[in-house]
Design an enzyme around this catalytic site. Structure first.
Site, PDB file in Angstrom:
ATOM      1  N   GLY A  92      99.100  36.567  31.272  1.00  0.00           N
ATOM      2  CA  GLY A  92      97.971  36.730  30.359  1.00  0.00           C
ATOM      3  C   GLY A  92      97.984  38.090  29.705  1.00  0.00           C
ATOM      4  O   GLY A  92      97.597  38.242  28.536  1.00  0.00           O
ATOM      5  N   ASP A  93      98.433  39.091  30.433  1.00  0.00           N
ATOM      6  CA  ASP A  93      98.581  40.435  29.890  1.00  0.00           C
ATOM      7  C   ASP A  93      99.914  40.612  29.172  1.00  0.00           C
ATOM      8  O   ASP A  93      99.968  41.079  28.031  1.00  0.00           O
ATOM      9  CB  ASP A  93      98.494  41.468  31.017  1.00  0.00           C
ATOM     10  CG  ASP A  93      97.087  41.614  31.573  1.00  0.00           C
ATOM     11  OD1 ASP A  93      96.196  42.020  30.819  1.00  0.00           O
ATOM     12  OD2 ASP A  93      96.893  41.320  32.756  1.00  0.00           O
TER      13      ASP A  93
END
Length: 397
Positions: free
Chosen positions: A174-175
């Protein structure tokens, strides 16, 4: 010389997504100035440490994604530090931040304000839910982390064993995936500016990135109206494409096309399977029985024996852990492990190298991560000495 060695980036980001984005730019030669809040990036003190010593300046988390940057500690709530920041903006190419929407505006340092100081500025944000400038939603302003983005974007729903709960992907995709997309957006904006002289706002949202990462779920649902869910290590439309237990571990086998399937059946001494299941549709229809047949065969061999038997004729590989990665000659040949100095420790720390390879301006980690405010005099003094002919800068040791 790096491909981006004429690019100056002001990095106001912290934790993972933003720092990973600017790390990619730093590895390619950009002068990345990490503008840190009072006390520094919240992740500086996060373990692990090389020697588990209180003398070490920061942990592996911070070192890994902040290597090759310079540090300047500023409090944008004060007039003096805000003025110093704006003076840097006037000489910068890119500003990157990953605050919640509206935070920079509270410092009177939002995009519109910074553009007044530098009309050609590229302003980039990484947020959980994006910025209203590029598409307003009710979620903006809410906090987000990798776990939240993976859950909302559908990644967790399709990850994990078929009879188990939704499962987070191990690395912080997600990052990290959002960060990589943001770096692409920044470089596209730089290219546009070179042609037109125009700066612009670049916005990448973690939720958006996870929808993009889970692209298979989108088109599957569009085609058949059924939301995909977990099915372990297998694939919804390809078989065999799975992980199998061996005598001493696990290996993956991807033999879904007809030629690879025939070769696998020959290695198993089961040519009849190839004849009985000559095409992909037939194999998918009876995948459970076939998977059991393959699993019985793989369990009688060690992982090394299995991979050697298939010997490049069928895509197969061992499931490796980090110690295996450290020992893999391929990883060393590709320079994917890099040692950087660790302040406070006698031994260096090893971080992941750059996966981007170039023949003329090959990216690489350009020194260790900075100490907090390490480059204050150097950075703030550049405004007095810098000329239009270029910029000064120094890499950390």
């Amino acid at each position: 010389m790096g491909a981006l060695d004429d690019l100056r980036v002001l990095d106001l980001t912290q934790v993972l997504a933003g720092p990973y984005c600017t790390m990619l730019l730093a590895d390619m030669g950009a002068d990345v100035v990490k503008v840190e809040r009072p006390g520094g990036d919240m992740i500086r003190s996060n373990p692990p440490y090389v020697a588990d010593s209180d003398d070490e300046a920061y942990g592996g988390y911070f070192q890994s994604v902040n290597r090759g940057k310079r540090s300047l500690e500023l409090d944008l709530r004060t007039d003096e530090d805000r003025a110093a920041f704006l003076s840097l903006v006037e000489r910068a190419d890119v500003v990157v931040e990953n605050f919640k929407a509206g935070t920079m505006e509270r410092f009177d340092c939002g995009y519109e304000t910074l553009r007044e100081h530098n009309p050609q500025l590229i302003y980039s944000s990484i947020r959980g839910f994006g910025d209203p400038r590029t598409g307003e939603t009710e979620r903006q302003g809410q906090p987000s982390f990798d776990l939240i983005a993976q859950a909302l974007g559908g990644v967790m729903e399709i990850t994990g064993p078929e009879d188990g709960p939704p499962t987070k992907v191990g690395p912080g995709v997600g990052d990290i995936f959002t960060a990589a997309l943001n770096a692409v957006g920044v470089l596209a904006a730089v290219h546009h500016r070179e042609r037109t002289g125009e700066g612009q706002y670049v916005d990448t949202a973690m939720y958006d990135a996870m929808v993009s990462l889970a692209e298979r779920s989108i088109y599957q649902y569009s085609c058949d109206g059924e939301a995909p869910t977990r099915q372990g290590n297998s694939h919804p439309t390809l078989f065999p494409y799975d992980a199998f237990e061996t005598a001493d571990g696990h290996a993956v086998v991807a033999a879904f096309n007809d030629r690879h399937w025939e070769t696998l059946c020959a290695a198993m001494d089961r040519p009849g399977l190839a004849a009985d299941y000559p095409d992909a549709a037939a194999r998918l229809d009876d995948r459970e029985r076939l998977r059991a047949e393959i699993a019985d065969w793989t369990r009688d061999q060690t992982t090394a024996e299995l991979v050697e038997r298939l010997d490049g004729r069928v895509p197969a590989a061992p499931v490796q852990d980090a110690s295996d990665v450290f020992e893999d000659p391929h990883v060393h040949g590709r320079e994917m492990l890099a040692d950087v100095a660790q302040p406070g420790a006698a031994e260096p720390m090893t971080v992941a190298g750059s996966p981007i390879k170039m023949t003329e301006t090959n990216p690489r980690p350009r020194g260790r991560a900075p100490l907090l405010d390490e480059h204050r005099e150097e950075i703030l003094g550049e405004g007095e000495t810098e000329t239009d002919a270029g910029r000064t800068g120094a890499e950390s040791d």
